[in-house]
Design a protein around this motif. Structure first.
Motif, short mmCIF file in Angstrom:
data_model
loop_
_atom_site.label_atom_id
_atom_site.label_comp_id
_atom_site.label_asym_id
_atom_site.label_seq_id
_atom_site.Cartn_x
_atom_site.Cartn_y
_atom_site.Cartn_z
N SER A 149 0.82 -1.21 0.00
CA SER A 149 0.00 0.00 0.00
C SER A 149 0.86 1.26 0.00
CB SER A 149 -0.94 0.02 1.21
OG SER A 149 -0.23 0.23 2.41
N VAL A 150 0.24 2.34 -0.49
CA VAL A 150 0.87 3.66 -0.51
C VAL A 150 -0.18 4.68 -0.08
CG1 VAL A 150 1.99 5.41 -1.93
CG2 VAL A 150 2.49 3.01 -2.34
N LEU A 151 0.24 5.63 0.73
CA LEU A 151 -0.66 6.67 1.22
C LEU A 151 -1.09 7.60 0.08
CD1 LEU A 151 -1.84 7.97 3.91
CD2 LEU A 151 0.13 9.53 3.76
N ASP A 162 -10.74 3.78 2.36
CA ASP A 162 -10.69 4.70 3.49
C ASP A 162 -10.33 3.96 4.77
OD1 ASP A 162 -12.98 3.37 4.35
OD2 ASP A 162 -14.34 4.96 3.74
N ASP A 163 -10.39 4.66 5.90
CA ASP A 163 -9.97 4.04 7.16
C ASP A 163 -10.94 3.00 7.68
OD1 ASP A 163 -11.97 5.79 7.83
OD2 ASP A 163 -10.95 6.60 9.60
N LYS A 164 -12.10 2.86 7.02
CA LYS A 164 -13.06 1.81 7.38
C LYS A 164 -12.97 0.62 6.41
CE LYS A 164 -15.10 4.28 10.65
NZ LYS A 164 -14.40 5.56 10.48
N MET A 165 -11.94 0.63 5.56
CA MET A 165 -11.71 -0.42 4.55
C MET A 165 -12.80 -0.43 3.48
SD MET A 165 -10.16 -3.57 6.88
CE MET A 165 -10.32 -4.70 5.51
N GLN A 166 -13.44 0.72 3.30
CA GLN A 166 -14.45 0.84 2.26
C GLN A 166 -13.80 1.31 0.96
OE1 GLN A 166 -17.77 -0.10 2.81
NE2 GLN A 166 -16.76 -0.82 4.68
N VAL A 167 -14.16 0.65 -0.14
CA VAL A 167 -13.57 0.98 -1.44
C VAL A 167 -14.15 2.29 -1.95
CG1 VAL A 167 -13.26 0.21 -3.82
CG2 VAL A 167 -13.21 -1.47 -1.96
N GLY A 194 -12.06 1.98 -7.78
CA GLY A 194 -11.52 0.71 -8.26
C GLY A 194 -12.59 -0.05 -9.01
N LEU A 195 -12.21 -1.15 -9.62
CA LEU A 195 -13.16 -1.91 -10.42
C LEU A 195 -14.23 -2.55 -9.54
CD1 LEU A 195 -10.86 -3.68 -13.04
CD2 LEU A 195 -12.17 -1.57 -13.27
N ASP A 196 -15.46 -2.56 -10.03
CA ASP A 196 -16.57 -3.17 -9.31
C ASP A 196 -16.30 -4.65 -9.05
OD1 ASP A 196 -17.94 -0.81 -9.34
OD2 ASP A 196 -19.17 -1.31 -11.08
N GLY A 197 -16.67 -5.11 -7.87
CA GLY A 197 -16.51 -6.52 -7.52
C GLY A 197 -15.20 -6.83 -6.84
N TYR A 198 -14.25 -5.92 -6.88
CA TYR A 198 -12.98 -6.15 -6.20
C TYR A 198 -13.08 -5.65 -4.76
CZ TYR A 198 -10.49 -7.19 -10.57
OH TYR A 198 -10.05 -7.76 -11.73
N ARG A 199 -12.38 -6.34 -3.87
CA ARG A 199 -12.37 -5.94 -2.48
C ARG A 199 -10.94 -5.94 -1.96
NH1 ARG A 199 -11.92 -10.62 0.57
NH2 ARG A 199 -12.33 -12.57 -0.56
N PRO A 200 -10.65 -5.17 -0.94
CA PRO A 200 -9.28 -5.14 -0.41
C PRO A 200 -8.95 -6.41 0.34
CG PRO A 200 -10.72 -3.82 0.96
CD PRO A 200 -11.54 -4.25 -0.23
N SER A 201 -7.67 -6.67 0.48
CA SER A 201 -7.22 -7.81 1.26
C SER A 201 -7.75 -7.73 2.68
CB SER A 201 -5.69 -7.85 1.31
OG SER A 201 -5.22 -8.71 2.32
N LEU A 235 -7.98 9.68 6.03
CA LEU A 235 -7.07 8.65 5.57
C LEU A 235 -7.59 7.97 4.31
CD1 LEU A 235 -4.46 7.07 6.21
CD2 LEU A 235 -5.88 5.39 7.40
N ALA A 236 -6.72 7.88 3.31
CA ALA A 236 -7.04 7.18 2.07
C ALA A 236 -5.75 6.54 1.57
CB ALA A 236 -7.60 8.13 1.02
N ILE A 237 -5.82 5.25 1.23
CA ILE A 237 -4.63 4.56 0.76
C ILE A 237 -4.93 3.77 -0.51
CG2 ILE A 237 -3.69 4.37 3.10
CD1 ILE A 237 -4.48 1.41 3.09
N ALA A 238 -3.89 3.61 -1.32
CA ALA A 238 -3.94 2.75 -2.49
C ALA A 238 -3.36 1.41 -2.08
CB ALA A 238 -3.14 3.36 -3.64
N ILE A 239 -4.12 0.32 -2.25
CA ILE A 239 -3.68 -0.99 -1.77
C ILE A 239 -4.09 -2.09 -2.74
CG2 ILE A 239 -5.79 -1.39 -0.40
CD1 ILE A 239 -3.89 -2.65 1.76
N THR A 240 -3.31 -3.13 -2.78
CA THR A 240 -3.60 -4.26 -3.66
C THR A 240 -4.90 -4.93 -3.27
OG1 THR A 240 -2.12 -5.56 -2.23
CG2 THR A 240 -1.21 -4.77 -4.31
#
Length: 207
Positions: A32-34, A63-68, A71-78, A40-45
């Protein structure tokens, strides 16, 4: 100007670096990168992405609640994004890298009962900001909790400002820095030290 698109490309570059080292086997790891600190907002795989063949479409803005947020629809963060969030909240870091390697796993298991691995008087400690010839650091080791919220809290609690890395026992490593370049340098240094310590221990047993 910092944008999500620019930071997503940085994540892809970091993934290429780690992949070339063999540190991202079997879709493991997360990087991830800030993008912004307040809020808080981060770019993450994204979850399940093959980091050895990562594309910008595999990077999400959260965001800080892990809400997308983008990004592409249907993808979720790790699911391990919670660890990143806790570290960003604790430190002024600009990038966090999590990889799984044989040597960081071996060292975390060998020293897991102690709760940390001590490194003394080694040249690579300079890469972590320790320049004294008698320098020593303790790299924390935390249990590999299945509850990832608990894991995030444990990593953040164990993390210290003077040692930008935490080992998770039989799992992997989290390393961070003020910039993506700093995080990469810290990760590379600790990975070198893990391999060095393991090989040193083996040579002493064999000898």
């Amino acid at each position: 100007m910092i944008t999500f698109e620019k930071q997503a490309q940085t994540v892809v570059s970091l993934a290429q670096f780690c992949s070339d080292k063999g540190w991202l086997p079997a879709t493991s790891g997360n990087l991830s990168v800030l993008v912004d600190r307040n809020p808080l907002a981060i770019a993450i795989t994204r979850s399940g992405a093959d980091k050895q063949r990562l594309h910008v479409e595999d990077v999400l803005l959260i965001d800080d609640k892990m809400q997308v947020q983008s990004g592409l629809d249907g993808y979720r963060p790790s699911a391990e994004t919670s660890v990143h969030i806790e570290l960003y909240k604790k430190f002024s870091c600009g990038s966090i890298l999590h990889v799984h390697t044989v040597f960081n796993n071996l060292v975390s298991e060998l020293y897991g009962d102690v709760g940390a691995v001590l490194v003394r008087r080694h040249e690579l400690l300079k890469a972590l900001g320790h320049w004294d010839e008698d320098a020593e650091v303790r790299i924390p080791i935390v249990p590999n909790y299945a509850d990832l919220t608990r894991l995030g809290e444990a990593v953040a609690e164990a993390a210290t400002a003077d040692v930008p890395a935490v080992l998770v026992r039989n799992h992997g490593i989290y390393a961070w820095g003020e910039t993506a370049q700093d995080a990469r340098r810290h990760l590379e240094a600790v990975e070198f030290l893990c391999e060095y310590l393991y090989r040193l221990g083996v040579s002493r047993v064999v000898g």
